[in-house]
Design an enzyme around this catalytic site. Sequence first.
Site, PDB file in Angstrom:
ATOM      1  CG  HIS A   1      -1.990   1.171   1.292  1.00 56.14           C
ATOM      2  ND1 HIS A   1      -2.785   1.211   2.354  1.00 56.14           N
ATOM      3  CD2 HIS A   1      -2.132   2.242   0.497  1.00 56.14           C
ATOM      4  CE1 HIS A   1      -3.537   2.341   2.003  1.00 56.14           C
ATOM      5  NE2 HIS A   1      -3.019   2.833   1.060  1.00 56.14           N
TER       6      HIS A   1
ATOM      7  CD  GLU B   1      -3.737  -3.029  -0.043  1.00 58.80           C
ATOM      8  OE1 GLU B   1      -4.431  -4.164   0.284  1.00 58.80           O
ATOM      9  OE2 GLU B   1      -3.180  -2.587   0.862  1.00 58.80           O
TER      10      GLU B   1
ATOM     11  CG  HIS C   1      -8.509  -4.827   6.987  1.00 59.28           C
ATOM     12  ND1 HIS C   1      -7.561  -3.907   6.941  1.00 59.28           N
ATOM     13  CD2 HIS C   1      -9.180  -4.292   8.137  1.00 59.28           C
ATOM     14  CE1 HIS C   1      -7.492  -2.794   7.722  1.00 59.28           C
ATOM     15  NE2 HIS C   1      -8.547  -3.287   8.573  1.00 59.28           N
TER      16      HIS C   1
END
Length: 238
Positions: free
Chosen positions: A43, A70, A191
């Site tokens: 990310h 991400e 997640h």
Amino acid sequence: MATLGVNIDHVATIRQARRTVEPDPVAAALLAELGGADGITVHLREDRRHIQERDVRLLRQTVRTHLNLEMAATPEMVAIALDIRPDYVTLVPERREEVTTEGGLDVVSQQEPLTQVVQTLQGAGIPVSLFIDADPTQLAAAAKTTAQFIELHTGRYAEAKGEVAQQRELAILADGVQQAKALGLRVNAGHGLTYSNVGAIARLEGIEELNIGHTIISRAVLVGMVQAVRDMKALISP
């Protein structure tokens, strides 16, 4: 059975804590692949709190599985993605004050700008996934953007207290997978997943890939990256 995407952000978190050059996320990605990772996820946040643009560029050159970037749906990030060309992009919500991503995108309220980003990236040959909650209205909106994938947010399942609450969240995710498939979307999930809670999610039919990071990096501190990834692979692909 789902495949495993290993998120290596928190290798970079340790590095950035001292603003030094180690540990190197690029080396961690290599070890994750040696352990059986089917993909590498990073990310690149707007505040660059962990992963740096340098990391993404080097990973693009070295990752042998696939690279999932991400990012927020901003002009800066779109330009970076078009330049680096990851194997696919996952669009996520982002707030500077959050410790980690706190929930899924609100595709309903951001339909037009998200559609533009999706079409720009996919028009350049970069498949796009939208990180969303397993909510029927969000799923329908995601399909309208023409994104090829969604990633279902499993945080509520991971945080559920007690068997009843966890089973309720699992049922919501299972319904979300089926609705997404009916809409023509390919499905990933992630997640908050850990070694202790991943099994039920991995058994949901229709999920292609689980993206898991913090728990793997935490175990890797004790047993090494290769073994930590092997342990997770054994749980999701027995």
